[in-house]
Enzyme design. Structure first.
Site, PDB file in Angstrom:
ATOM      1  N   ARG A   1      11.186  -1.098  10.949  1.00 50.56           N
ATOM      2  CA  ARG A   1      10.109  -0.536  11.771  1.00 50.56           C
ATOM      3  C   ARG A   1       9.990  -1.287  13.092  1.00 50.56           C
ATOM      4  NH1 ARG A   1       4.835   0.253   7.946  1.00 50.56           N
ATOM      5  NH2 ARG A   1       3.852  -0.756   9.729  1.00 50.56           N
TER       6      ARG A   1
ATOM      7  N   ARG B   1      -1.168  -7.877  13.818  1.00 50.75           N
ATOM      8  CA  ARG B   1      -1.682  -6.935  12.806  1.00 50.75           C
ATOM      9  C   ARG B   1      -2.496  -7.681  11.746  1.00 50.75           C
ATOM     10  NH1 ARG B   1       3.974  -4.661  11.522  1.00 50.75           N
ATOM     11  NH2 ARG B   1       3.046  -3.724   9.667  1.00 50.75           N
TER      12      ARG B   1
ATOM     13  N   ARG C   1      11.614  -5.400   4.906  1.00 48.87           N
ATOM     14  CA  ARG C   1      11.299  -3.968   4.763  1.00 48.87           C
ATOM     15  C   ARG C   1      12.204  -3.098   5.636  1.00 48.87           C
ATOM     16  NH1 ARG C   1       5.378  -2.184   5.453  1.00 48.87           N
ATOM     17  NH2 ARG C   1       5.528  -3.358   7.389  1.00 48.87           N
TER      18      ARG C   1
ATOM     19  N   LYS D   1       0.835  -1.219   0.000  1.00 52.77           N
ATOM     20  CA  LYS D   1       0.000   0.000   0.000  1.00 52.77           C
ATOM     21  C   LYS D   1       0.864   1.261   0.000  1.00 52.77           C
ATOM     22  CE  LYS D   1      -2.057  -0.984   3.904  1.00 52.77           C
ATOM     23  NZ  LYS D   1      -1.377  -2.251   4.188  1.00 52.77           N
TER      24      LYS D   1
ATOM     25  N   ARG E   1      -9.640   1.618   8.343  1.00 57.47           N
ATOM     26  CA  ARG E   1      -9.399   0.188   8.539  1.00 57.47           C
ATOM     27  C   ARG E   1     -10.319  -0.445   9.584  1.00 57.47           C
ATOM     28  NH1 ARG E   1      -3.325  -0.971   9.396  1.00 57.47           N
ATOM     29  NH2 ARG E   1      -2.907   1.112   8.677  1.00 57.47           N
TER      30      ARG E   1
HETATM   31  P1  AP5 Z   1       4.781  -1.607   1.958  1.00 54.10           P
HETATM   32  O1  AP5 Z   1       4.475  -0.755   0.774  1.00 54.10           O
HETATM   33  O2  AP5 Z   1       5.498  -1.004   3.106  1.00 54.10           O
HETATM   34  O3  AP5 Z   1       3.454  -2.371   2.477  1.00 54.10           O
HETATM   35  P2  AP5 Z   1       2.147  -1.813   3.196  1.00 54.10           P
HETATM   36  O4  AP5 Z   1       0.967  -2.435   2.507  1.00 54.10           O
HETATM   37  O5  AP5 Z   1       2.194  -0.332   3.263  1.00 54.10           O
HETATM   38  O6  AP5 Z   1       2.245  -2.503   4.598  1.00 54.10           O
HETATM   39  P3  AP5 Z   1       2.243  -1.887   6.078  1.00 54.10           P
HETATM   40  O7  AP5 Z   1       2.890  -2.918   6.964  1.00 54.10           O
HETATM   41  O8  AP5 Z   1       2.782  -0.503   6.070  1.00 54.10           O
HETATM   42  O9  AP5 Z   1       0.753  -1.847   6.440  1.00 54.10           O
HETATM   43  P4  AP5 Z   1       0.246  -1.603   7.880  1.00 54.10           P
HETATM   44  O10 AP5 Z   1      -1.187  -1.484   7.628  1.00 54.10           O
HETATM   45  O11 AP5 Z   1       0.651  -2.621   8.871  1.00 54.10           O
HETATM   46  O12 AP5 Z   1       1.048  -0.330   8.401  1.00 54.10           O
HETATM   47  P5  AP5 Z   1       0.647   1.152   8.609  1.00 54.10           P
HETATM   48  O13 AP5 Z   1       1.881   1.948   8.588  1.00 54.10           O
HETATM   49  O14 AP5 Z   1      -0.475   1.538   7.752  1.00 54.10           O
HETATM   50  O15 AP5 Z   1       5.621  -2.884   1.415  1.00 54.10           O
HETATM   51  C1  AP5 Z   1       6.143  -3.859   2.299  1.00 54.10           C
HETATM   52  C2  AP5 Z   1       7.518  -4.332   1.819  1.00 54.10           C
HETATM   53  O16 AP5 Z   1       7.347  -5.037   0.601  1.00 54.10           O
HETATM   54  C3  AP5 Z   1       8.516  -3.200   1.530  1.00 54.10           C
HETATM   55  O17 AP5 Z   1       9.792  -3.570   1.916  1.00 54.10           O
HETATM   56  C4  AP5 Z   1       8.419  -3.029   0.009  1.00 54.10           C
HETATM   57  O18 AP5 Z   1       9.656  -2.549  -0.514  1.00 54.10           O
HETATM   58  C5  AP5 Z   1       8.129  -4.454  -0.429  1.00 54.10           C
HETATM   59  N1  AP5 Z   1       7.306  -4.512  -1.646  1.00 54.10           N
HETATM   60  C6  AP5 Z   1       6.295  -3.654  -2.006  1.00 54.10           C
HETATM   61  N2  AP5 Z   1       5.770  -4.031  -3.181  1.00 54.10           N
HETATM   62  C7  AP5 Z   1       6.442  -5.155  -3.576  1.00 54.10           C
HETATM   63  C8  AP5 Z   1       6.342  -6.038  -4.706  1.00 54.10           C
HETATM   64  N3  AP5 Z   1       5.447  -5.827  -5.697  1.00 54.10           N
HETATM   65  N4  AP5 Z   1       7.165  -7.103  -4.755  1.00 54.10           N
HETATM   66  C9  AP5 Z   1       8.075  -7.344  -3.763  1.00 54.10           C
HETATM   67  N5  AP5 Z   1       8.224  -6.532  -2.670  1.00 54.10           N
HETATM   68  C10 AP5 Z   1       7.410  -5.473  -2.578  1.00 54.10           C
HETATM   69  O19 AP5 Z   1       0.090   1.115  10.111  1.00 54.10           O
HETATM   70  C11 AP5 Z   1       0.968   0.832  11.188  1.00 54.10           C
HETATM   71  C12 AP5 Z   1       0.206   0.857  12.501  1.00 54.10           C
HETATM   72  O20 AP5 Z   1      -0.335   2.190  12.718  1.00 54.10           O
HETATM   73  C13 AP5 Z   1      -1.016  -0.061  12.600  1.00 54.10           C
HETATM   74  O21 AP5 Z   1      -0.661  -1.373  12.959  1.00 54.10           O
HETATM   75  C14 AP5 Z   1      -1.831   0.660  13.675  1.00 54.10           C
HETATM   76  O22 AP5 Z   1      -1.293   0.437  14.953  1.00 54.10           O
HETATM   77  C15 AP5 Z   1      -1.601   2.136  13.348  1.00 54.10           C
HETATM   78  N6  AP5 Z   1      -2.597   2.647  12.396  1.00 54.10           N
HETATM   79  C16 AP5 Z   1      -2.356   3.176  11.168  1.00 54.10           C
HETATM   80  N7  AP5 Z   1      -3.494   3.530  10.581  1.00 54.10           N
HETATM   81  C17 AP5 Z   1      -4.485   3.214  11.444  1.00 54.10           C
HETATM   82  C18 AP5 Z   1      -5.888   3.311  11.390  1.00 54.10           C
HETATM   83  N8  AP5 Z   1      -6.520   3.806  10.321  1.00 54.10           N
HETATM   84  N9  AP5 Z   1      -6.605   2.882  12.472  1.00 54.10           N
HETATM   85  C19 AP5 Z   1      -6.007   2.381  13.561  1.00 54.10           C
HETATM   86  N10 AP5 Z   1      -4.672   2.251  13.671  1.00 54.10           N
HETATM   87  C20 AP5 Z   1      -3.921   2.651  12.627  1.00 54.10           C
HETATM   88 MG    MG Z   2       2.465   1.075   4.780  1.00 48.11          MG
END
Ligand code: AP5
Ligand code: MG
Length: 220
Positions: free
Chosen positions: A163, A174, A131, A18, A94
């Protein structure tokens, strides 16, 4: 395309790409990339009370409570605010409550499209394990595609590191919360006729092309 400034949501399980793809899509369309996770991590790195509070939930793999998250988004979305125009939302909403609150906040100018970036559970573990993220600007890297020099961000020169919530335990939690809290949103948007599923497996460029193709098809 109907609107020159699309209003998109990118859903997908942790590690689906994402962050990686939202950044590219937002650049492609010249709109804001809004990641609640990035907002929380930036605040936590700055040591603000709000950021440190959010970090407690994040590091445990728990969701930050809805009222905190909705408050943050609402502030950004007021008419004339930074999100008054087009955007790519990444990691928000989410929970069903957040999805309904988003509808309320943007009621006058609804979403154009919700994309569910589909990557199976077995694959996301590998992606997350490799990552690395810039502490300053949150740019996403992977050990197989690192910055040009010494884990220093190519974009801003910040430190690139793992991270704090990418531990095995937090990732399990998660993913569990994704199934329980976020999957119901997929049905919610499907019922509204806004949802489209995109295969997120393959090279990053290939996935990006698929995303642009569905945007062109669906937003015309
Ligand atoms: P990446 O692009 O980082 O993946 P992502 O889908 O963004 O995954 P996240 O882990 O960031 O999602 P998340 O929902 O847990 O985290 P968030 O920060 O939103 O890609 C992952 C890896 O794969 C990278 O190394 C990339 O290079 C590689 N990659 C990408 N595409 C590829 C491909 N095609 N092929 C191979 N490799 C590839 O949230 C974190 C925390 O914040 C949550 O757990 C929660 O505590 C809090 N939070 C955030 N938003 C909310 C909300 N709305 N409500 C409540 N809590 C929230
Ligand atoms: Mg992300």
């Amino acid at each position: 395309m109907g609107s020159s400034d699309p209003r998109l949501v990118l859903l997908g399980r942790q590690g689906a790409g994402k962050g990686t793809q939202s950044t590219r899509l937002a650049e492609h369309y010249g709109v804001m990339h809004v990641s609640t996770g990035d907002m929380f991590r930036t605040q936590a790195a700055q040591g603000t009370a709000f950021g440190l509070e959010a970090k407690r939930y994040m590091d445990a793999g728990e969701l930050v409570p809805d009222e905190i998250v909705v408050g943050v988004i609402e502030e950004s979305m007021v008419p004339g605010g930074p999100l008054g125009g087009g955007f790519v939302l990444d990691g928000f909403p989410r929970t069903l409550h957040q999805a309904r609150e988003l509808d309320r906040v943007i009621s006058g100018d609804p979403l154009d499209l919700v994309i569910d970036l589909d990557v199976p559970r077995e694959i996301v573990f590998d992606r997350i394990a490799g990552r690395r993220v810039c502490e300053s600007c949150q740019r996403v890297y992977h050990v197989n595609l690192p910055p040009e020099k010494d884990w220093t961000c190519d974009t801003c020169g910040g430190d690139v590191r793992q991270r704090d919530d990418d531990t095995e335990e937090a990732v399990e939690r998660r993913l569990e919360l994704y199934e329980r809290e976020t999957v119901p949103i997929v049905q919610y948007y499907r019922a509204l006729g806004l949802l489209i599923l995109v295969d997120g497996v393959g090279e990053g460029d290939e996935v990006f092309e698929r995303l642009v193709k569905v945007c062109v098809e669906q937003l015309s």
